[in-house]
Structure formats: structure tokens, C-alpha cells
Design a protein around this motif. Structure first.
Motif, PDB file in Angstrom:
ATOM      1  N   HIS A  66     -30.417  20.825  18.366  1.00 15.08           N
ATOM      2  CA  HIS A  66     -29.239  21.212  17.586  1.00 15.08           C
ATOM      3  C   HIS A  66     -29.443  22.515  16.790  1.00 15.08           C
ATOM      4  CE1 HIS A  66     -25.526  20.366  15.366  1.00 15.08           C
ATOM      5  NE2 HIS A  66     -26.166  20.691  14.255  1.00 15.08           N
ATOM      6  N   HIS A  71     -27.403  26.110  17.015  1.00 20.75           N
ATOM      7  CA  HIS A  71     -26.727  26.860  15.940  1.00 20.75           C
ATOM      8  C   HIS A  71     -27.027  28.359  16.067  1.00 20.75           C
ATOM      9  CE1 HIS A  71     -24.408  24.332  13.311  1.00 20.75           C
ATOM     10  NE2 HIS A  71     -25.362  23.426  13.221  1.00 20.75           N
ATOM     11  N   ASP A  89     -20.436  22.518  13.275  1.00 15.71           N
ATOM     12  CA  ASP A  89     -20.851  21.879  14.525  1.00 15.71           C
ATOM     13  C   ASP A  89     -19.785  21.975  15.618  1.00 15.71           C
ATOM     14  OD1 ASP A  89     -23.217  21.294  13.369  1.00 15.71           O
ATOM     15  OD2 ASP A  89     -22.821  19.162  13.060  1.00 15.71           O
TER      16      ASP A  89
HETATM   17 ZN    ZN Z   1     -25.135  21.515  12.589  1.00 11.20          ZN
END
Ligand code: ZN
Ligand code: KG4
Length: 346
Positions: free
Chosen positions: A134, A138, A319
Motif C-alpha cells: 500500500h 501511494h 486511498d
Molecule cells: Zn493509504
């Protein structure tokens, strides 16, 4: 380029990445926290479809994300967002080169929903599966709609992480600094709660800060070695400040502005130092807190000093799955195994 042969029936490995020699259409799924997202991205930079189902409304009333409830909501939304991502793109699963999903860090019950959906799509349609970190994703939000290439210094600021990263190549990254206690987003959310703002406090605090005086209160900047950060002392200082106004009207806007000034100038100083030491001429910001107006303004001021600065569009800061697809394409350091398990911490 990476060669992936984790497909169910196909015997020959499938090549993915900039050197693959053909257009890659990667469908990715993100479900690490409170957004269920699905996206199709062409060659790591061109977003063909991008769907995000946010759970903010659900968690607002609890003042934070409740993992069990979040996981259940992901289950309800997952098929809908996948369906919409195909429809928005006007594509069928056969046209997808590979399916990707976030493996971690994040909430385990939440990650399981998205990751299993991505693995299932790959297996059912006999396509490669790519598992993505993750945090790397980003950073890759910066490749969307740009021609950015490493090397560069990255400031990653999210609800769970605060890092300065030396990005040497698409797949080679060195974390040169990080927080020793609270993450920036966490500090924003906690301070927001202290002064009575609803969850998630970051965006609201940012808005109120614009109406206040950033020099109204002198808040302490933690002296931490090298490129590391600490924000828990600052949080305690805000708590003391709030208490000192007991029985009186709280100067909310001035507190927001002073807190924002303290955080953004700390981040700015360390990023600048990292740029000077690395000799790089490029800097990017990423993560949910990269949407913050004052952090953006300070980092973008480096353009006046000859640096090239990039920040993802607002919708790719928080996100989303487009950043996951981009990471699956560019980064060879991925989890390309259908047996990969989710993980909660980096
Ligand atoms: Zn995040
Ligand atoms: O990256 P993200 O969407 O989720 C994580 O992976 O953590 O980041 C969410 C965090 C929350 O703490 C939220 O309050 C913060 O980003 N945030 C902001 C702003 N927009 C979102 N913080 C400060 N200013 C903003 N404008």
C-alpha cells in the motif's frame, strides 16, 4: 519488467511493465482501510476507470474506523465497484493484462476482502495476479498523468505513516526517515478530536486553519535526529493549550493554523535537507495528508529554488486503486504469488 507465471492454465509467463512491448491494462483493487476501490490503468499512467466507495459516513459517528464494520462494508461494496470499473472503462475481463490487489499494510479483515477478490478474478480469467504494498502504491500515485521518473525524494504522509523516502528507481526505495510515534494524519485526526471536530479531522482542520493566524500560538517542534519525526509532544502541547481555555471560548481557527504551521514547517525542513544531501532535483508528496493545502504550498515553494515538485491530483492522494495498478506495473518488487497472505504492519 517482470515475468509472471502464476496463471492457472497458461504455461508461458506473462511479461508486465514498461519493457513488456505491448499495452498493459491492469485492474487493481484497494481495501486496506475505509475505501473500497477498483480501477483500470493503462501502462501505469493513464487511468481508464476509477471507482471509490468511501465509508466515511459510516465511521463518522464513531469518531474513527471500526475494523469489523469496515470489513463488512467492503464485502457489500466489492462486487459493485468491480462491476462499475469494468462498465466505466467499457472493457471486459478478457481485455485485462493482469489483476492486482493491496496486500498490506492495513486492517487485516479489510485487506482480505479486496485481495481475495483480485486473486479470484485472476484465477477465473486465467490472468497474472500481482500483490502490491500500500505504501509503494501511494508513491506511484505520482506517475498518474505525468512522465515522472526516478530518482527523487518522496514525502509520504498518511493516516498511518510519515516517511521520507529516497526513491532510487521504480523498484528500489530506501526509507531515510520516519516518525518515531504518531503519523502526521493520526496527529491531525487526534488534534481535531481534541478541539471537537468530526472524523476524519484532517481536511476540516486544514480548512479552518486558513481562517486563523498561524503565529497565534508557539507550539513546540520536536528535535529528532536525522530525517525522523515525532508528533506526540505537539499533540500534548495542543491538549494543554485547549485546557488553558477552559470556561472561555476556544480560538479554534488560530489553534488549527498554529498546529498546521508547526507540522508543515517541520516536514518542509527535513524534506529540503534530504534534497540537498541527495543531490536530486525532484521531490514528490504522497498519501492522504498530501491533500493538505499548507504542506502542498510549502513543498511546491521548492520550485522557486529550482526543484521539480509533483503531487498527485487530490483524488489520487487519499486511498484509491489507480495507484495500486500503477505500482503493479512499474514496481518489480511486488508479491506475485496467489498464496501471498495479507499483513497489517509495514
Ligand atoms: Zn493509504
Ligand atoms: O492515505 P490515507 O487516505 O489513508 C491511510 O492510508 O492512512 O490518509 C488518510 C489521512 C487521514 O488521517 C486524514 O485526516 C488525512 O489523511 N487527510 C488530511 C487532509 N486530507 C486527508 N490531513 C490534513 N489535511 C488534509 N487536507
Amino acid at each position: 519488467m517482470k515475468m509472471i507465471k502464476n496463471t492457472l492454465f497458461t504455461k508461458t509467463p506473462v511479461s508486465i511493465g514498461p519493457q513488456s512491448g505491448y499495452d498493459n491494462y491492469i485492474m487493481a483493487i484497494e481495501s486496506s482501510c475505509d475505501e473500497t476501490a477498483c480501477s483500470i490503468v493503462k501502462n501505469g499512467r493513464e487511468v481508464i476507470s476509477n471507482v471509490v466507495a468511501s465509508q466515511i459516513k459510516t465511521h463518522e459517528k464513531y469518531g474513527g474506523v471500526i475494523p469489523e464494520i469496515a470489513a463488512r462494508e467492503h464485502l457489500e461494496s466489492i462486487n459493485v465497484v468491480i462491476d462499475q470499473a469494468f462498465k466505466q472503462a467499457g472493457m471486459t475481463p478478457e481485455q485485462i493484462t493482469a489483476f492486482a490487489g493491496t496486500v498490506g499494510p492495513g486492517l487485516v479483515g479489510c485487506l482480505l476482502v479486496g485481495l481475495n477478490a483480485a486473486k479470484t478474478l485472476a484465477l477465473v480469467h486465467d490472468k497474472p495476479f500481482i500483490g502490491v504494498n500500500h505504501l509503494n502504491a501511494h508513491l506511484c500515485a505520482n506517475y498518474i498523468d505525468t512522465d515522472l521518473k526516478p530518482p527523487y525524494i518522496a514525502l509520504l504522509v498518511s493516516g498511518g505513516h510519515t516517511q521520507i523516502i529516497d526513491v532510487k528507481s521504480y523498484s528500489e526505495q530506501e526509507i531515510i526517515g520516519e516518525t518515531i510515534d504518531d503519523a502526521v494524519g493520526e496527529a491531525y485526526d487526534k488534534v481535531a478530536r481534541l478541539i471537537g471536530l468530526p472524523y476524519p479531522g484532517g481536511p476540516i482542520l486544514d480548512k479552518l486553519a486558513k481562517e486563523g493566524n498561524p503565529h497565534a500560538f508557539k507550539l513546540p517542534e520536536a528535535k529528532v535526529e536525522g530525517y525522523n519525526f515525532s508528533f506526540s509532544g505537539l499533540k500534548t502541547a495542543v491538549l494543554r493549550l485547549v485546557k488553558s481555555f477552559e470556561g472561555k471560548e476556544l480560538p479554534v481557527n488560530d489553534i488549527c493554523a498554529s498546529f498546521q504551521e508547526c507540522v508543515s514547517s517541520t516536514l518542509f525542513k527535513k524534506v529540503k535537507k534530504a534534497l540537498e544531501q541527495s543531490g536530486y532535483k525532484q521531490v514528490v508528496i504522497a498519501g492522504g495528508v498530501a491533500a493538505n493545502s499548507e504542506i502542498r504550498r510549502k513543498i511546491f515553494s521548492l520550485e522557486n529554488e529550482g526543484y521539480s515538485v509533483n503531487a498527485p491530483a487530490m483524488k489520487y492522494c487519499t486511498d484509491n486503486a489507480a495507484m495500486v495498478a500503477s505500482c503493479a506495473y512499474f514496481n518489480t518488487n511486488t508479491f506475485d504469488d496467489v498464496d501471498v497472505e495479507v499483513f497489517s504492519r509495514a
